[in-house]
Design a protein around this motif. Structure first.
Motif, PDB file in Angstrom:
ATOM      1  N   TRP A 231       0.665  -1.144   0.028  1.00  0.00           N
ATOM      2  CA  TRP A 231      -0.219  -0.171   0.126  1.00  0.00           C
ATOM      3  C   TRP A 231       0.271   1.204   0.008  1.00  0.00           C
ATOM      4  O   TRP A 231       0.658   2.094  -0.798  1.00  0.00           O
ATOM      5  CB  TRP A 231      -0.524  -0.343   1.863  1.00  0.00           C
ATOM      6  N   LEU A 232       2.043   1.106   0.992  1.00  0.00           N
ATOM      7  CA  LEU A 232       2.924   2.798   1.174  1.00  0.00           C
ATOM      8  C   LEU A 232       3.838   2.527  -0.132  1.00  0.00           C
ATOM      9  O   LEU A 232       3.456   3.614  -0.644  1.00  0.00           O
ATOM     10  CB  LEU A 232       3.483   2.323   1.768  1.00  0.00           C
ATOM     11  N   VAL A 233       4.577   1.220  -0.741  1.00  0.00           N
ATOM     12  CA  VAL A 233       4.882   1.284  -2.319  1.00  0.00           C
ATOM     13  C   VAL A 233       4.219   1.802  -2.818  1.00  0.00           C
ATOM     14  O   VAL A 233       4.578   2.806  -3.781  1.00  0.00           O
ATOM     15  CB  VAL A 233       5.770   0.604  -2.340  1.00  0.00           C
ATOM     16  N   GLY A 234       2.935   1.830  -3.184  1.00  0.00           N
ATOM     17  CA  GLY A 234       2.305   2.081  -4.349  1.00  0.00           C
ATOM     18  C   GLY A 234       2.280   3.334  -4.945  1.00  0.00           C
ATOM     19  O   GLY A 234       1.676   4.209  -4.910  1.00  0.00           O
ATOM     20  N   ILE A 235       1.344   3.533  -3.283  1.00  0.00           N
ATOM     21  CA  ILE A 235       1.576   5.238  -3.038  1.00  0.00           C
ATOM     22  C   ILE A 235       2.617   6.501  -2.922  1.00  0.00           C
ATOM     23  O   ILE A 235       2.388   7.487  -3.891  1.00  0.00           O
ATOM     24  CB  ILE A 235       0.061   5.628  -1.741  1.00  0.00           C
ATOM     25  N   PHE A 236       2.976   5.965  -2.189  1.00  0.00           N
ATOM     26  CA  PHE A 236       4.221   6.475  -2.591  1.00  0.00           C
ATOM     27  C   PHE A 236       5.018   6.559  -3.649  1.00  0.00           C
ATOM     28  O   PHE A 236       6.201   7.838  -3.751  1.00  0.00           O
ATOM     29  CB  PHE A 236       5.391   6.389  -1.079  1.00  0.00           C
ATOM     30  N   GLY A 237       5.123   5.809  -4.029  1.00  0.00           N
ATOM     31  CA  GLY A 237       5.342   5.579  -5.637  1.00  0.00           C
ATOM     32  C   GLY A 237       4.839   6.369  -6.901  1.00  0.00           C
ATOM     33  O   GLY A 237       5.634   6.671  -7.941  1.00  0.00           O
ATOM     34  N   ASN A 238       4.083   7.159  -6.180  1.00  0.00           N
ATOM     35  CA  ASN A 238       3.257   7.707  -7.424  1.00  0.00           C
ATOM     36  C   ASN A 238       2.770   9.190  -6.992  1.00  0.00           C
ATOM     37  O   ASN A 238       2.472  10.367  -8.110  1.00  0.00           O
ATOM     38  CB  ASN A 238       1.710   6.644  -7.785  1.00  0.00           C
ATOM     39  N   LEU A 239       2.587   9.080  -5.193  1.00  0.00           N
ATOM     40  CA  LEU A 239       2.534  11.042  -5.316  1.00  0.00           C
ATOM     41  C   LEU A 239       3.813  11.200  -4.141  1.00  0.00           C
ATOM     42  O   LEU A 239       3.994  11.039  -3.365  1.00  0.00           O
ATOM     43  CB  LEU A 239       1.224  10.560  -4.277  1.00  0.00           C
ATOM     44  N   PRO A 240       4.215  12.397  -5.352  1.00  0.00           N
ATOM     45  CA  PRO A 240       5.658  12.620  -4.585  1.00  0.00           C
ATOM     46  C   PRO A 240       5.170  13.556  -3.023  1.00  0.00           C
ATOM     47  O   PRO A 240       4.066  13.722  -2.754  1.00  0.00           O
ATOM     48  CB  PRO A 240       6.045  14.299  -5.222  1.00  0.00           C
ATOM     49  N   ARG A 241       6.258  13.403  -1.975  1.00  0.00           N
ATOM     50  CA  ARG A 241       6.018  13.319  -0.916  1.00  0.00           C
ATOM     51  C   ARG A 241       6.025  15.574  -0.691  1.00  0.00           C
ATOM     52  O   ARG A 241       4.904  15.379   0.334  1.00  0.00           O
ATOM     53  CB  ARG A 241       7.895  13.148  -0.720  1.00  0.00           C
ATOM     54  N   GLN A 242       6.184  16.366  -1.694  1.00  0.00           N
ATOM     55  CA  GLN A 242       5.672  17.305  -1.107  1.00  0.00           C
ATOM     56  C   GLN A 242       4.292  17.467  -1.252  1.00  0.00           C
ATOM     57  O   GLN A 242       3.141  18.649  -1.043  1.00  0.00           O
ATOM     58  CB  GLN A 242       6.889  18.509  -2.305  1.00  0.00           C
ATOM     59  N   GLU A 243       3.794  17.056  -2.217  1.00  0.00           N
ATOM     60  CA  GLU A 243       2.029  16.439  -2.758  1.00  0.00           C
ATOM     61  C   GLU A 243       1.212  15.840  -1.749  1.00  0.00           C
ATOM     62  O   GLU A 243       0.391  16.228  -1.873  1.00  0.00           O
ATOM     63  CB  GLU A 243       2.212  16.397  -4.097  1.00  0.00           C
ATOM     64  N   PHE A 244       2.080  16.154  -0.313  1.00  0.00           N
ATOM     65  CA  PHE A 244       1.292  15.922   0.369  1.00  0.00           C
ATOM     66  C   PHE A 244       0.664  16.472   1.533  1.00  0.00           C
ATOM     67  O   PHE A 244      -0.013  16.288   2.758  1.00  0.00           O
ATOM     68  CB  PHE A 244       2.083  14.651   0.781  1.00  0.00           C
ATOM     69  N   ALA A 245       0.987  17.752   1.136  1.00  0.00           N
ATOM     70  CA  ALA A 245       1.217  19.423   2.144  1.00  0.00           C
ATOM     71  C   ALA A 245      -0.241  19.582   2.603  1.00  0.00           C
ATOM     72  O   ALA A 245      -0.919  20.079   3.454  1.00  0.00           O
ATOM     73  CB  ALA A 245       1.759  20.275   1.503  1.00  0.00           C
ATOM     74  N   PRO A 246      -1.439  19.439   0.946  1.00  0.00           N
ATOM     75  CA  PRO A 246      -3.000  19.912   1.342  1.00  0.00           C
ATOM     76  C   PRO A 246      -3.367  18.388   2.354  1.00  0.00           C
ATOM     77  O   PRO A 246      -4.825  18.276   2.686  1.00  0.00           O
ATOM     78  CB  PRO A 246      -3.746  19.220  -0.064  1.00  0.00           C
ATOM     79  N   VAL A 247      -3.010  16.809   2.110  1.00  0.00           N
ATOM     80  CA  VAL A 247      -3.706  16.318   2.831  1.00  0.00           C
ATOM     81  C   VAL A 247      -2.482  16.158   4.344  1.00  0.00           C
ATOM     82  O   VAL A 247      -4.167  15.722   5.264  1.00  0.00           O
ATOM     83  CB  VAL A 247      -2.878  14.207   2.080  1.00  0.00           C
ATOM     84  N   ILE A 248      -2.124  16.521   4.353  1.00  0.00           N
ATOM     85  CA  ILE A 248      -1.449  16.998   5.764  1.00  0.00           C
ATOM     86  C   ILE A 248      -1.981  18.037   6.883  1.00  0.00           C
ATOM     87  O   ILE A 248      -2.351  18.027   7.546  1.00  0.00           O
ATOM     88  CB  ILE A 248      -0.239  17.154   5.950  1.00  0.00           C
TER      89      ILE A 248
END
Length: 410
Positions: A231-248
């Protein structure tokens, strides 16, 4: 001739208890630590949670096969500490219901356009009825939901894995070696994802011995770990780290994560599968946790198993978390973190105390144990320290005393 239950069957039971809506908080909580450190945090948590389950088995072996967690804790630790343990179990159940209700409202708002608060009310009104109706109704709908979760997870994750960018997965443009401090704040969410301890007594009774239950528990936590890593590999391999800003920024809300993912997943079918899995995971966990809290409160308040009695139990089970969700929608990730901090009591501290007490009794001339958890007293004390540290990390993160990733740089 009576057949012995398979280890694989028991492992699947434990895995199904572990895997649920809690895993939806892993990507947001692990965004700071990113791939390598998040996986390491999950592996360490899985090992400690497996050992703590084995410690419960070791303590339970001195009692009849039908003995419950409550019975053993009351006998070995006394009524007061057992009451505190039970209170922590209830608190975790309540805070998880709050998290599921809040997230379901946000997801349904995105799907239907309804106000999120109204959507939350409708979600509780419809699906808490299943719990009110009967355990059999929960059983039947759970089978359907789990089958749907397996199919949607497989299709969605395979779609993500087929589109992995290694530069994104390992943040090769950044400095992943510097991300280790962020893993501490992830531990409470990771711990929540391995919370199966209320099922240990049932598994022991299922096998009628500790050795098979031990291997089934290990198998179940390994299966859960494998699913979480995929699950993590699938998401982290597609969604760049900096694009978690709006989620967080939205408290790790599942709806925000799904929205961010939809912007990077080209296939609508894969996006739909992940959306379906997320909603099914929340619903499955909602009715599963809801049933546990429902039965606990029915016993606590001694409500009758009649229509009026079940209505009273329904009210004290679902109305408080619904009210909190409407009044204080703090966010999915924060709620899961609090659940993990409280769960350390009955997944780490109490199992270690139980096994230390049970060993002391055995040393004083009681029955020689058939099963012993490896690591001796040192492992029991390490488990207590792990539990205390996990809870402390959560509260330190809340007080900004730990590095917490906000989605920008770091």
């Amino acid at each position: 001739m009576k057949t012995t239950p398979s280890i694989l069957g028991g492992a699947c039971i434990i895995a199904s208890v572990c895997v649920g809506a809690g895993m939806l908080g892993l990507p947001s909580s692990g965004a700071g630590a990113w791939t390598l450190w998040s996986v390491l945090a999950l592996v360490v948590t899985m090992i400690m949670m497996t050992l703590s389950g084995w410690m419960l088995l070791e303590a339970f072996q001195h009692y009849e096969m039908r003995a419950s967690f409550n019975t053993v804790a009351k006998d070995l630790l006394g009524s007061r500490l057992n009451a505190f343990n039970n209170l922590s179990v209830y608190f975790v159940g309540g805070i998880l219901l709050y998290a599921y209700i809040t997230s379901s409202g946000a997801i349904l708002q995105g799907l239907t356009g309804l106000d999120s608060k109204l959507a939350s009310i409708l979600f509780v009104a419809v699906f808490s009825f299943v719990v009110w109706h009967s355990t059999r109704a929960v059983d039947r709908i759970s089978v359907v939901l789990i089958a749907f979760m397996v199919l949607s997870f497989a299709f969605g994750v395979l779609g993500l894995l087929g589109n992995i960018n290694l530069v994104t997965l390992f943040d090769l443009d950044g400095k992943e070696s510097h991300y280790a401090p962020y893993a501490m704040a992830m531990l409470p969410v990771a711990l929540t994802s391995f919370g199966y301890h209320h099922s240990v007594a049932s598994l022991r009774a299922y096998y009628q011995n500790e050795q098979q239950a031990k291997w089934a528990m290990l198998g179940g936590t390994v299966i859960a770990l494998a699913l979480y890593v995929l699950w993590l590999v699938g998401i982290f391999g597609n969604l760049p780290r900096q694009e978690f800003a709006p989620v967080i920024a939205q408290g790790g809300e599942v709806s925000a994560l799904l929205s961010a993912l939809s912007g990077v997943i080209e296939s609508e079918k894969v996006a739909s599968a992940i959306n379906g899995f997320s909603m099914a995971a929340i619903l499955s966990s909602f009715i599963g946790v809801g049933l546990g809290v429902f039965d606990y409160l029915a016993d606590f308040f001694k409500f009758a198993d009649s229509r009026s009695g079940r209505c009273k139990t329904w009210a004290v089970t679902f109305l408080p978390p619904l009210a909190l969700s409407l009044l204080f929608p703090f966010g999915f990730l924060l709620a899961i973190g609090y659940a993990g901090a409280a769960a350390t009591i009955w997944t780490c501290i109490v199992p270690a105390l139980l096994v230390l007490r049970a060993r002391a009794r055995a040393t004083n001339g009681e029955v020689h144990p058939r099963f012993t958890t490896p690591g001796g007293r040192v492992m029991a004390y390490l488990l207590i320290l792990f539990g205390l540290a996990t809870a402390l990390f959560h509260f330190m993160a809340m007080a900004n005393l730990l590095p917490v990733y906000a989605g920008h740089g770091g």
